[in-house]
Design a protein around this motif. Structure first.
Motif, PDB file in Angstrom:
ATOM      1  N   GLN A  29       0.839  -1.204   0.000  1.00  0.00           N
ATOM      2  CA  GLN A  29       0.000   0.000   0.000  1.00  0.00           C
ATOM      3  C   GLN A  29       0.879   1.261   0.000  1.00  0.00           C
ATOM      4  O   GLN A  29       0.578   2.234  -0.689  1.00  0.00           O
ATOM      5  CB  GLN A  29      -0.895  -0.008   1.235  1.00  0.00           C
ATOM      6  N   GLY A  30       1.955   1.201   0.767  1.00  0.00           N
ATOM      7  CA  GLY A  30       2.882   2.331   0.829  1.00  0.00           C
ATOM      8  C   GLY A  30       3.502   2.615  -0.526  1.00  0.00           C
ATOM      9  O   GLY A  30       3.614   3.775  -0.945  1.00  0.00           O
ATOM     10  N   GLU A  31       3.893   1.558  -1.245  1.00  0.00           N
ATOM     11  CA  GLU A  31       4.518   1.744  -2.566  1.00  0.00           C
ATOM     12  C   GLU A  31       3.490   2.082  -3.638  1.00  0.00           C
ATOM     13  O   GLU A  31       3.823   2.678  -4.655  1.00  0.00           O
ATOM     14  CB  GLU A  31       5.285   0.476  -2.968  1.00  0.00           C
ATOM     15  N   ALA A  33       1.167   4.226  -3.461  1.00  0.00           N
ATOM     16  CA  ALA A  33       1.041   5.679  -3.569  1.00  0.00           C
ATOM     17  C   ALA A  33       2.133   6.232  -4.500  1.00  0.00           C
ATOM     18  O   ALA A  33       1.874   7.146  -5.294  1.00  0.00           O
ATOM     19  CB  ALA A  33       1.159   6.303  -2.181  1.00  0.00           C
ATOM     20  N   VAL A  34       3.332   5.645  -4.427  1.00  0.00           N
ATOM     21  CA  VAL A  34       4.438   6.101  -5.283  1.00  0.00           C
ATOM     22  C   VAL A  34       4.169   5.689  -6.736  1.00  0.00           C
ATOM     23  O   VAL A  34       4.368   6.478  -7.670  1.00  0.00           O
ATOM     24  CB  VAL A  34       5.771   5.491  -4.787  1.00  0.00           C
ATOM     25  N   ALA A  35       3.706   4.458  -6.919  1.00  0.00           N
ATOM     26  CA  ALA A  35       3.401   3.971  -8.268  1.00  0.00           C
ATOM     27  C   ALA A  35       2.292   4.809  -8.897  1.00  0.00           C
ATOM     28  O   ALA A  35       2.303   5.086 -10.098  1.00  0.00           O
ATOM     29  CB  ALA A  35       2.989   2.500  -8.210  1.00  0.00           C
ATOM     30  N   ALA A  37       1.651   7.963  -8.249  1.00  0.00           N
ATOM     31  CA  ALA A  37       2.229   9.250  -8.643  1.00  0.00           C
ATOM     32  C   ALA A  37       3.054   9.105  -9.923  1.00  0.00           C
ATOM     33  O   ALA A  37       3.180  10.042 -10.703  1.00  0.00           O
ATOM     34  CB  ALA A  37       3.097   9.787  -7.505  1.00  0.00           C
ATOM     35  N   ASP A  38       3.559   7.888 -10.138  1.00  0.00           N
ATOM     36  CA  ASP A  38       4.381   7.602 -11.322  1.00  0.00           C
ATOM     37  C   ASP A  38       3.515   7.192 -12.530  1.00  0.00           C
ATOM     38  O   ASP A  38       4.041   6.893 -13.601  1.00  0.00           O
ATOM     39  CB  ASP A  38       5.349   6.458 -10.952  1.00  0.00           C
TER      40      ASP A  38
END
Lengths: 209, 90
Positions: A29-31, A33-35, A37-38
């Motif tokens: 779940q933490g990653e 958010a980064v994915a 945004a990417d």
């Protein structure tokens, strides 16, 4: 739309990992958010889901989930459909020349076993059969939901339907032997569902990894 | 597992995030996470939670090799560098 779909897929992946892998689900779940945004949220979520599904046989909760889906989708629902189909063909007060296949696939010829005096009992024979079929649908859903009190309720309804069927068949003078295979299958189903509930009660077993 | 080991070993003792590892190794999330889980259980990788870099985002998991993981990565590297060396199967 894609964002919402990605979140649904990720939620499914997190759920599939089970309670024991909760920190790993939170890590995904933490990653995510980064994915997101990417601009690669859906791809990331789908990968997580595939990974989580590949890991299902490795942990107790995953094995339990796979078994409950196999029981519900592979046994309970098909038997419910077959019971409904047999009821629509007139089982157990109609004799099919092609036997069980006749009832299930509509093959051969059919002859009513009811005489003019007991003809009025036909609806009373069809209703418990349809109730039994409906019970299987509910049972399959509640087994997947792990709602054991409702599973017990559906099993009781099924037992009541079978009892009603036996009583009406006896009143109509029909041979109860025709119900024997169905009763055996229902007993095996009951044993499987009970074993599944006992498995969950024991804590889903140890990890394999 | 070898690609992951090499990536983690290349920047020891720095911590990596899962998404960075995916980009570095070219592995998909469905491959990276089962590998990280297995390597963590085998004591090759350690993980810790990091505060989010931006407010409102969830905390992130960071990973790095343990001493055992680093030793394996170096052993693997030596095997690959040796003439005619073969990689240890994953």
């Amino acid at each position: 739309m894609t964002g919402r779909l990605s979140r649904v897929v990720l939620a499914l992946a997190m759920h599939s990992l089970g309670a024991q892998n909760r920190p790993w689900a939170q890590a995904m779940q933490g990653e995510f958010a980064v994915a997101e945004a990417d601009g690669r949220a859906l791809r990331f979520a789908c990968g997580c889901l595939l990974g989580a599904w590949r890991m299902l046989p490795r942990h107790g909760e995953g094995r339990f989930t796979l078994t409950s889906y196999a029981l519900s989708l592979g046994v309970l629902l098909p038997i419910g459909v077959l019971l409904a189909k047999a009821a629509m063909s007139g089982f157990p007060f109609v004799m099919a020349s092609a036997g069980t296949a006749g009832f299930l696939w509509g093959q051969g010829t059919f002859r009513s076993l009811l005489d003019p005096g007991t003809q009025c009992l036909a609806p009373a024979l069809i209703a418990p059969m349809l109730a039994l079929a409906a019970c299987h649908g509910l049972l399959a859903w509640w087994v997947l939901d792990r709602d054991w009190p409702r599973v017990v309720m559906a099993s009781r309804l099924g037992a009541a339907a079978i009892t009603a069927l036996v009583i009406v068949m006896a009143c109509a003078g029909l041979s109860l032997a025709t119900l024997a295979p169905a009763c055996l299958i229902l007993a095996a189903e009951c044993a499987a569902v009970t074993a599944l509930a006992a498995w969950q009660a024991k804590g889903l077993g140890e990890e394999l990894i | 597992m070898l690609a992951l080991l090499a990536a983690l070993g290349a920047r020891t003792p720095d911590w990596w995030h899962g998404y960075e590892l995916m980009k570095e190794t070219g592995l998909a999330s469905g491959t990276i996470y089962p590998l990280l889980m297995r390597m963590t259980e085998q004591g090759l990788v350690e993980a810790e939670w990091r505060e989010p870099e931006q407010p409102g985002r969830p905390p992130r998991h960071a990973y790095r090799l343990t001493a055992a993981g680093l030793a394996l990565a170096r052993q693997q590297n030596d095997l690959q560098d040796a003439p005619g060396g073969a990689a240890v199967p994953a």
